[in-house]
Design a protein around this motif. Structure first.
Motif, PDB file in Angstrom:
ATOM      1  N   THR A   1       0.960  -1.192   0.148  1.00 48.81           N
ATOM      2  CA  THR A   1       0.057   0.018  -0.143  1.00 48.81           C
ATOM      3  C   THR A   1       0.994   1.263   0.018  1.00 48.81           C
ATOM      4  N   THR A   2       0.318   2.349  -0.524  1.00 41.91           N
ATOM      5  CA  THR A   2       1.138   3.524  -0.612  1.00 41.91           C
ATOM      6  C   THR A   2       1.167   4.178   0.920  1.00 41.91           C
ATOM      7  N   GLU A   3       0.534   3.777   1.541  1.00 43.64           N
ATOM      8  CA  GLU A   3       0.351   4.613   2.912  1.00 43.64           C
ATOM      9  C   GLU A   3       1.756   3.722   3.848  1.00 43.64           C
ATOM     10  N   TYR A   4       1.849   2.359   3.508  1.00 47.27           N
ATOM     11  CA  TYR A   4       2.810   1.927   4.426  1.00 47.27           C
ATOM     12  C   TYR A   4       4.220   2.099   3.708  1.00 47.27           C
ATOM     13  N   LYS A   5       4.264   2.367   2.537  1.00 48.29           N
ATOM     14  CA  LYS A   5       5.552   2.596   1.853  1.00 48.29           C
ATOM     15  C   LYS A   5       6.113   3.939   2.111  1.00 48.29           C
ATOM     16  N   ASN A   6       4.930   4.960   2.361  1.00 44.95           N
ATOM     17  CA  ASN A   6       5.343   6.374   2.765  1.00 44.95           C
ATOM     18  C   ASN A   6       5.800   6.309   4.241  1.00 44.95           C
ATOM     19  N   ILE A   7       5.245   5.651   4.902  1.00 44.29           N
ATOM     20  CA  ILE A   7       5.721   5.597   6.404  1.00 44.29           C
ATOM     21  C   ILE A   7       7.087   5.055   6.375  1.00 44.29           C
ATOM     22  N   ILE A   8       7.429   3.889   5.759  1.00 51.09           N
ATOM     23  CA  ILE A   8       8.628   3.183   5.796  1.00 51.09           C
ATOM     24  C   ILE A   8       9.655   4.395   5.248  1.00 51.09           C
ATOM     25  N   GLN A   9       9.480   4.901   4.121  1.00 47.21           N
ATOM     26  CA  GLN A   9      10.482   5.716   3.547  1.00 47.21           C
ATOM     27  C   GLN A   9      11.036   6.990   4.573  1.00 47.21           C
TER      28      GLN A   9
END
Length: 256
Positions: free
Chosen positions: A232-240
């Protein structure tokens, strides 16, 4: 009489529900997050903030069995919250996938969060570290709760600030090893130059739970949620915003 039988039946069902595993009934969870400046700390009003806080909140949105509350604690205390049963899971913690994991008092959640670069920080004029054998002969420190990650003696310290100050002043330790983002943030904020950094190793950053049956059930639930979120975009944004690939910059080269 029929009413009495009905009451007994309801009581029996209710009693049975109390003994169902966590996966069978709604259960609120408590997340204990280790304090890492920039990743999991507090805003000016004392409210939790940071990437790991955002991650717990995202997991909470996918956790259908109840709600997830969170608190931020000193790192070693946060792990102990799981061990003593006041929290259902702690994050983050590095997983080395070592055989020694079976000796730990907690278990790692099967699905990791992401990868993280651990960096060795020394004085700028210190020769580059080439092996674990060399580290055996140096005074090495890490943040409290991480010493089990290393195959050589490691001192545990309470904060990144105290560790970097000990390096810079040449007092007590030769090397500090920890994840790059939190430590780099401290170095940049204080515009420190007399430091060398080099990649020690990349690890999986993970969640830990208790070793009992409840912990096993939480493990399964969190693993499923993490797997479902990773694309998901939300997860990827948090991890980045939490961890990046190793960045080979040097404080001595900075114009501050």
């Amino acid at each position: 009489m029929l009413k009495a039988h009905h009451s007994v039946s309801v009581w029996l069902v209710a009693t049975a529900l109390l003994w169902l595993p966590i996966t069978g009934i709604a259960k609120d969870l408590v997340a204990s997050v280790g304090n890492l400046p920039g990743h999991s700390d507090w805003d000016e009003n004392g409210n939790p903030k940071g990437g790991f806080v955002d991650l717990v909140r995202l997991i909470d949105q996918s956790y259908a069995a109840g709600n997830i509350d969170l608190g931020i604690y000193p790192f070693k205390r946060s792990i102990n919250n799981v061990l003593k049963g006041s929290a259902d899971f702690h994050l983050p913690l590095i997983n080395t996938y070592s055989k020694r994991n079976s000796l730990l008092p907690y278990q790692y959640v099967e699905e990791p969060i992401t990868q993280v670069a651990f960096v060795a920080y020394t004085l700028n004029d210190t020769p580059a570290i080439s092996s674990n054998t060399q580290l055996h002969n140096l005074n090495v420190a890490t943040l409290r709760g991480h010493s089990h990650l290393f195959p050589f003696p490691v001192k545990e310290l309470n904060s990144i600030e105290s560790a970097i100050k000990m390096i810079v002043t040449g007092r007590g330790i030769d090397v500090f090893i920890l994840e790059q983002e939190a430590t780099d943030n401290f170095i940049r904020k204080n515009k420190l130059k007399n430091l060398r950094r080099q990649l020690y190793r990349e690890f999986d950053s993970s969640i830990v739970v208790s070793k009992n049956d409840t912990g096993k059930a939480v493990n399964a639930q969190l693993s499923n949620i993490l797997k479902s979120l990773k694309n998901t975009t939300e997860y990827k944004n948090i991890i980045q915003g939490i961890h990046r690939p190793y960045d080979d910059w040097q404080p001595a080269n900075m114009n501050w």
